[in-house]
Design an enzyme around this catalytic site. Structure first.
Site, PDB file in Angstrom:
ATOM      1  N   ALA A  62       0.478  -1.270   0.231  1.00  0.00           N
ATOM      2  CA  ALA A  62      -0.335   0.102  -0.252  1.00  0.00           C
ATOM      3  C   ALA A  62       1.072   1.439  -0.232  1.00  0.00           C
ATOM      4  CB  ALA A  62      -0.524   0.274   0.962  1.00  0.00           C
ATOM      5  N   GLY A 107      -0.326  -5.395   0.619  1.00  0.00           N
ATOM      6  CA  GLY A 107      -1.183  -5.866  -1.142  1.00  0.00           C
ATOM      7  C   GLY A 107      -1.043  -5.855  -1.443  1.00  0.00           C
ATOM      8  N   GLU A 110      -1.801 -10.089  -1.573  1.00  0.00           N
ATOM      9  CA  GLU A 110      -3.348  -9.660  -1.290  1.00  0.00           C
ATOM     10  C   GLU A 110      -4.411  -9.584  -2.755  1.00  0.00           C
ATOM     11  OE1 GLU A 110      -4.544  -8.177   3.319  1.00  0.00           O
ATOM     12  OE2 GLU A 110      -3.979  -7.358   1.968  1.00  0.00           O
ATOM     13  N   GLU A 130       2.315  -6.717   7.378  1.00  0.00           N
ATOM     14  CA  GLU A 130       1.870  -5.499   7.705  1.00  0.00           C
ATOM     15  C   GLU A 130       2.073  -5.374   9.309  1.00  0.00           C
ATOM     16  OE1 GLU A 130      -0.524  -6.465   4.331  1.00  0.00           O
ATOM     17  OE2 GLU A 130       0.688  -7.484   5.684  1.00  0.00           O
TER      18      GLU A 130
END
Length: 256
Positions: A62, A107, A110, A130
């Site tokens: 991110a 991300g 993901e 994270e």
């Protein structure tokens, strides 16, 4: 635009995330991807979708500046936005292949896990770090990773923030194939070409049968499968596939 859209071969659309230097996800890219995925799912010329990153990175995670500034409401909005993109990918009736051409962290991993199939370059690395930033994987990581690699290994990866290489990912079942260096997209396109030849209605039903029944008891899942099989038995594609097989010719599926 941060997402390049190409149609390199018939029936295949490639979405390339292009936001130097590391293709970090922000709200704008997520919105572009969601729109592009939705358009591909509605486009009758597209049979298979491939997602990759520009350069030597898939998606490094991110946008940390956005994350640093996020309060509780902003954090919820960020997570919900990415999950909306993933929902379009899963609920669309066409296969989505991730061509992981380099780092896929946070991300990025993901996003790759939200695809139906993952192909990684030999030099790709991936993980959910994270926890090292004081947060958890908020775009589906805590749900998708255990389903792919098992709860214990998933928690080890998330608790430590460890980054693994492509060969380890293959052994764990996190990716389906490993390509030689800088050829994940080429291998993804070859796989997509095989998928394009098959019956699109059957592929759509297979995808729905897998995703829609994961949380159901086996008996209910089997019943759902039977219903989908029965629906396919009334299609012209079913008749074409069997007739072509018996005639020793290549089937021409029309999605009807």
């Amino acid at each position: 635009m941060n997402v390049n859209i190409e149609n390199p071969v018939s029936g295949v659309r490639v979405l390339t995330i292009d936001r130097p230097p590391v293709n970090a996800l922000n709200e704008e890219i997520v919105d572009e991807l969601r729109d592009a995925v939705k358009a591909a799912m509605l486009d009758g010329r597209v049979r298979v979708l491939v997602i990759t990153g520009a350069g030597k990175i898939f998606v490094a995670g991110a946008d940390l500046d956005r994350l640093l500034a996020a309060d509780m409401d902003a954090g919820r909005k960020m997570a919900d936005g990415v999950k909306g993109l993933h929902r379009e990918m899963r609920q669309g009736g066409k296969p989505v292949i991730a061509a992981i051409n380099g780092m896929a962290a946070g991300g990025g991993l993901e996003l790759a896990m939200a695809c139906d199939v993952r192909i990684a370059d030999q030099n790709a690395r991936m993980g959910l770090p994270e926890v090292t930033l004081g947060v958890l994987p908020g775009a589906g990581g805590t749900q998708m990773l255990p389903r792919l690699v098992g709860a214990g290994k998933a928690m080890e990866m998330m608790f430590t923030g460890m980054i693994i290489d492509a060969n380890d990912a293959l052994q764990l079942g996190l990716v389906e194939q490993v390509a030689i260096v800088e050829s994940a997209l080429d291998l993804a396109l070859k796989m997509a070409a095989r998928m394009v030849k098959n019956a699109p209605l059957a592929i759509s039903e297979i995808k729905a049968a897998v995703y829609d029944t994961m949380s159901l008891p086996l008996d209910q899942g089997l019943a759902e499968e039977t219903g989908r099989f029965a629906r396919l038995c009334r299609t012209a594609d079913k008749n074409e596939g069997i007739t072509a097989f018996k005639s020793r010719r290549t089937a021409v599926f029309k999605g009807i």
